[in-house]
Design a protein around this motif. Sequence first.
Motif, PDB file in Angstrom:
ATOM      1  N   THR A  18       0.940  -1.266   0.069  1.00 51.06           N
ATOM      2  CA  THR A  18      -0.074   0.103   0.055  1.00 51.06           C
ATOM      3  C   THR A  18       0.839   1.193   0.035  1.00 51.06           C
ATOM      4  O   THR A  18       2.171   1.287   0.075  1.00 51.06           O
ATOM      5  CB  THR A  18      -0.893   0.043   1.421  1.00 51.06           C
ATOM      6  N   LEU A  19       0.309   2.393  -0.089  1.00 45.90           N
ATOM      7  CA  LEU A  19       1.011   3.832  -0.033  1.00 45.90           C
ATOM      8  C   LEU A  19       1.733   3.946   1.114  1.00 45.90           C
ATOM      9  O   LEU A  19       2.800   4.557   1.142  1.00 45.90           O
ATOM     10  CB  LEU A  19       0.184   4.846  -0.229  1.00 45.90           C
ATOM     11  N   LYS A  20       1.184   3.070   2.341  1.00 48.55           N
ATOM     12  CA  LYS A  20       2.031   3.249   3.588  1.00 48.55           C
ATOM     13  C   LYS A  20       2.906   2.196   3.951  1.00 48.55           C
ATOM     14  O   LYS A  20       3.357   1.781   5.051  1.00 48.55           O
ATOM     15  CB  LYS A  20       1.116   3.723   4.707  1.00 48.55           C
ATOM     16  N   SER A  21       2.926   1.069   3.005  1.00 45.53           N
ATOM     17  CA  SER A  21       3.909  -0.084   3.334  1.00 45.53           C
ATOM     18  C   SER A  21       5.229   0.250   3.742  1.00 45.53           C
ATOM     19  O   SER A  21       5.963   0.045   4.757  1.00 45.53           O
ATOM     20  CB  SER A  21       4.114  -0.976   2.030  1.00 45.53           C
ATOM     21  N   ASP A  22       5.861   1.376   3.009  1.00 50.08           N
ATOM     22  CA  ASP A  22       7.209   1.895   3.418  1.00 50.08           C
ATOM     23  C   ASP A  22       7.368   2.462   4.693  1.00 50.08           C
ATOM     24  O   ASP A  22       8.402   2.283   5.479  1.00 50.08           O
ATOM     25  CB  ASP A  22       7.796   2.868   2.377  1.00 50.08           C
ATOM     26  N   ALA A  23       6.234   3.012   5.529  1.00 52.55           N
ATOM     27  CA  ALA A  23       6.112   3.705   6.846  1.00 52.55           C
ATOM     28  C   ALA A  23       6.395   2.432   7.731  1.00 52.55           C
ATOM     29  O   ALA A  23       7.068   2.946   8.796  1.00 52.55           O
ATOM     30  CB  ALA A  23       4.997   4.495   6.965  1.00 52.55           C
ATOM     31  N   TYR A  24       5.685   1.599   7.438  1.00 59.16           N
ATOM     32  CA  TYR A  24       5.845   0.336   8.471  1.00 59.16           C
ATOM     33  C   TYR A  24       7.227  -0.010   8.879  1.00 59.16           C
ATOM     34  O   TYR A  24       7.694  -0.408   9.979  1.00 59.16           O
ATOM     35  CB  TYR A  24       4.987  -0.970   8.032  1.00 59.16           C
ATOM     36  N   SER A  25       7.849  -0.347   7.566  1.00 57.37           N
ATOM     37  CA  SER A  25       9.327  -0.998   7.849  1.00 57.37           C
ATOM     38  C   SER A  25      10.358   0.191   8.670  1.00 57.37           C
ATOM     39  O   SER A  25      11.240  -0.211   9.245  1.00 57.37           O
ATOM     40  CB  SER A  25      10.084  -1.379   6.756  1.00 57.37           C
ATOM     41  N   PHE A  26       9.822   1.508   8.560  1.00 46.93           N
ATOM     42  CA  PHE A  26      10.532   2.533   9.496  1.00 46.93           C
ATOM     43  C   PHE A  26      10.547   2.391  10.900  1.00 46.93           C
ATOM     44  O   PHE A  26      11.565   2.555  11.608  1.00 46.93           O
ATOM     45  CB  PHE A  26      10.198   3.790   9.200  1.00 46.93           C
ATOM     46  N   GLY A  27       9.559   1.680  11.438  1.00 42.34           N
ATOM     47  CA  GLY A  27       9.110   1.434  12.797  1.00 42.34           C
ATOM     48  C   GLY A  27       9.631   0.157  13.486  1.00 42.34           C
ATOM     49  O   GLY A  27       9.039  -0.416  14.364  1.00 42.34           O
ATOM     50  N   VAL A  28      10.614  -0.726  12.450  1.00 38.21           N
ATOM     51  CA  VAL A  28      10.747  -2.210  12.899  1.00 38.21           C
ATOM     52  C   VAL A  28      11.730  -2.289  14.295  1.00 38.21           C
ATOM     53  O   VAL A  28      11.675  -3.629  14.718  1.00 38.21           O
ATOM     54  CB  VAL A  28      11.577  -3.059  11.532  1.00 38.21           C
ATOM     55  N   ALA A  29      11.915  -1.399  14.962  1.00 42.77           N
ATOM     56  CA  ALA A  29      12.462  -1.786  16.396  1.00 42.77           C
ATOM     57  C   ALA A  29      11.524  -1.826  17.496  1.00 42.77           C
ATOM     58  O   ALA A  29      12.084  -1.292  18.658  1.00 42.77           O
ATOM     59  CB  ALA A  29      13.545  -0.495  16.526  1.00 42.77           C
ATOM     60  N   GLN A  30      10.585  -2.225  17.103  1.00 43.29           N
ATOM     61  CA  GLN A  30       9.219  -2.187  18.059  1.00 43.29           C
ATOM     62  C   GLN A  30       9.720  -3.000  19.334  1.00 43.29           C
ATOM     63  O   GLN A  30       9.321  -2.480  20.404  1.00 43.29           O
ATOM     64  CB  GLN A  30       8.253  -3.152  17.451  1.00 43.29           C
ATOM     65  N   PRO A  31      10.495  -4.029  19.525  1.00 42.82           N
ATOM     66  CA  PRO A  31      10.910  -4.524  20.903  1.00 42.82           C
ATOM     67  C   PRO A  31      11.512  -3.299  21.862  1.00 42.82           C
ATOM     68  O   PRO A  31      11.422  -3.225  22.897  1.00 42.82           O
ATOM     69  CB  PRO A  31      11.886  -5.695  20.938  1.00 42.82           C
TER      70      PRO A  31
END
Length: 90
Positions: A18-31
């Motif tokens: 989606t248009l916002k798929s790239d934004a998701y990977s920016f936040g991958v440090a969730q733990p």
Amino acid sequence: MGTYGYCTPEYAKTGEPTLKSDAYSFGVAQPYFKDPKRFPELADPSLQGDFPAKGLNQAVAIAAMCLQEEASVRPLITDIVIALSFLSNN
């Protein structure tokens, strides 16, 4: 489906980005987001701890917004860039 951990929930379900798929990977440090004491581990080690804690906290908050399950509530990558640019100017 991409690298494990970077795959958005909607891509995993539909196989379509989606248009916002790239934004998701920016936040991958969730733990790290669950424990503020770990936030400094997210900073570039070459800074050797020399960065404003407030700026780091704000950058973590921006990254955390990117991990929203629903793409519709995630920020656009252009909004992320603007927010991070604002942080770098302070």
